[in-house]
Design an enzyme around this catalytic site. Structure first.
Site, mmCIF file in Angstrom:
data_model
loop_
_atom_site.group_PDB
_atom_site.id
_atom_site.type_symbol
_atom_site.label_atom_id
_atom_site.label_comp_id
_atom_site.label_asym_id
_atom_site.label_seq_id
_atom_site.Cartn_x
_atom_site.Cartn_y
_atom_site.Cartn_z
ATOM 1 N N ASP A 1 0.841 -1.196 0.000
ATOM 2 C CA ASP A 1 0.000 0.000 0.000
ATOM 3 C C ASP A 1 0.881 1.252 0.000
ATOM 4 O O ASP A 1 2.045 1.203 0.409
ATOM 5 C CB ASP A 1 -0.880 0.036 1.263
ATOM 6 C CG ASP A 1 -1.854 -1.119 1.299
ATOM 7 O OD1 ASP A 1 -2.172 -1.665 0.228
ATOM 8 O OD2 ASP A 1 -2.303 -1.461 2.415
HETATM 9 N N1 URA Z 1 -1.225 -5.913 3.911
HETATM 10 C C1 URA Z 1 -1.705 -4.663 3.926
HETATM 11 O O1 URA Z 1 -2.759 -4.388 4.516
HETATM 12 N N2 URA Z 1 -1.038 -3.728 3.237
HETATM 13 C C2 URA Z 1 0.122 -3.959 2.599
HETATM 14 O O2 URA Z 1 0.712 -3.044 2.016
HETATM 15 C C3 URA Z 1 0.616 -5.269 2.597
HETATM 16 C C4 URA Z 1 -0.080 -6.237 3.260
#
Ligand code: URA
Length: 239
Positions: free
Chosen positions: A106
Site C-alpha cells: 500500500d
Molecule cells: N497488507 C496490507 O494491509 N497492506 C500492505 O501493504 C501489505 C499487506
C-alpha cells in the site's frame, strides 16, 4: 534488448550508471571494447560476443536484474502513475530496463519490495498456489491479545467470501499501541490491515520484513535500494 545495442545503453542497462554518467565514463576513457579504449557512446556492440570493460572490470551481460527496495511511505507500487512517485522511479540506475514491482505494498506501507524484469520469478513468488511466506511488522491501535493469536492461527474472515489461511502472529508488545510480527501465506488486497480490522483493531504502521527467503536489508533506509546478491537470487529461485 536485441543482440546489438549502443555501448552507452548497454552500460546503463548493466547498472554501471545513468545514461549521462556512462557517457562521461566513456569520454574519459574508462571503457574498453574488445581490448580497446573507445570514446564514442554510439558504438554498437554485440551483447553476447563483445567484451566490455569498465575500469578494467568485465561488465557481464545480464538479461534479468533484481533490486531490493526499502519502500518509503508515500510512493505507489506501480510502474507509472499520473500523480504520485512510483517505486520504479526510485530505482534510478534501472531507467532503461523494464522492471516492475513483484506484488504491491500500500502507499503508506514501508519495507521490502522486490523489483525485477524477471516475469517467471515474479509469477512464482506471487502465485496463490505457492503460499510464499511474507513477514510484516506492524504497530496496531489497541491491545493485541493471545485470543487474536488463536484467531489468526485458525484464519480470519476478512470479507463475506474470504477467510485467510492460518497465519502466525507474534506479539512483541501488547499495549494501547501494540507491536507485532505477522507471517501470512497469501497476498490479498490490504490483507494485514483487514485481518486486524476483523478483530476490531487498526494497523497504524506497516512494514514488510521478508518475502520467501528474501529479507529486508536493514542498512537500507526508506527510499534506498540495492541489487540482490547472487545468493539471494539463487535462494529465491530455488525455494
Ligand atoms: N497488507 C496490507 O494491509 N497492506 C500492505 O501493504 C501489505 C499487506
Amino acid at each position: 534488448m536485441g543482440n546489438t545495442v549502443r555501448l552507452d545503453k548497454y552500460l546503463t542497462d548493466m547498472g554501471v550508471g545513468t545514461r549521462s554518467e556512462v557517457k562521461t565514463y566513456i569520454r574519459k576513457g574508462r571503457v574498453q571494447v574488445d581490448g580497446q579504449v573507445v570514446k564514442g557512446s554510439d558504438i554498437k556492440i554485440n551483447i553476447t560476443d563483445t567484451q566490455v570493460l569498465f575500469d578494467n572490470n568485465i561488465v557481464q551481460y545480464e538479461k534479468f536484474v533484481y533490486y531490493m527496495l526499502n519502500k518509503p511511505a508515500g510512493v505507489v507500487s506501480a510502474t507509472t502513475d499520473n500523480h504520485c512517485t512510483t517505486v520504479v522511479e526510485l530505482i534510478k540506475e534501472a531507467n532503461s530496463k523494464e522492471i516492475f514491482p513483484v506484488g504491491r505494498l500500500d502507499k503508506d506501507t514501508e519495507g521490502l519490495l522486490l523489483l525485477t524484469n524477471d516475469g517467471e520469478l515474479s509469477h512464482q513468488l506471487l502465485s496463490p498456489r505457492k503460499h510464499v511466506a511474507k513477514v510484516y511488522y506492524a504497530k496496531v491501535k489497541g491491545c493485541v491479545t493471545e485470543e487474536d493469536v488463536q484467531l489468526f492461527e485458525k484464519g480470519v474472515k476478512i470479507n463475506e467470501e474470504f477467510t485467510t489461511l492460518p497465519s502466525v502472529l507474534n506479539i512483541i508488545k501488547s499495549d494501547e499501541i501494540s507491536e507485532i510480527e505477522l507471517t501470512i501465506y497469501e497476498g490479498k488486497f490490504h490483507q494485514v490491515k483487514r485481518m486486524f480490522l476483523a478483530v476490531g483493531k487498526e494497523v497504524i504502521y506497516l512494514k514488510r520484513l521478508s518475502m520467501g527467503s528474501l529479507k529486508l536489508d536493514e542498512t537500507l533506509i526508506p527510499g534506498e535500494y540495492r541489487r540482490l546478491t547472487k545468493e539471494e537470487i539463487d535462494s529465491l529461485k530455488s525455494s
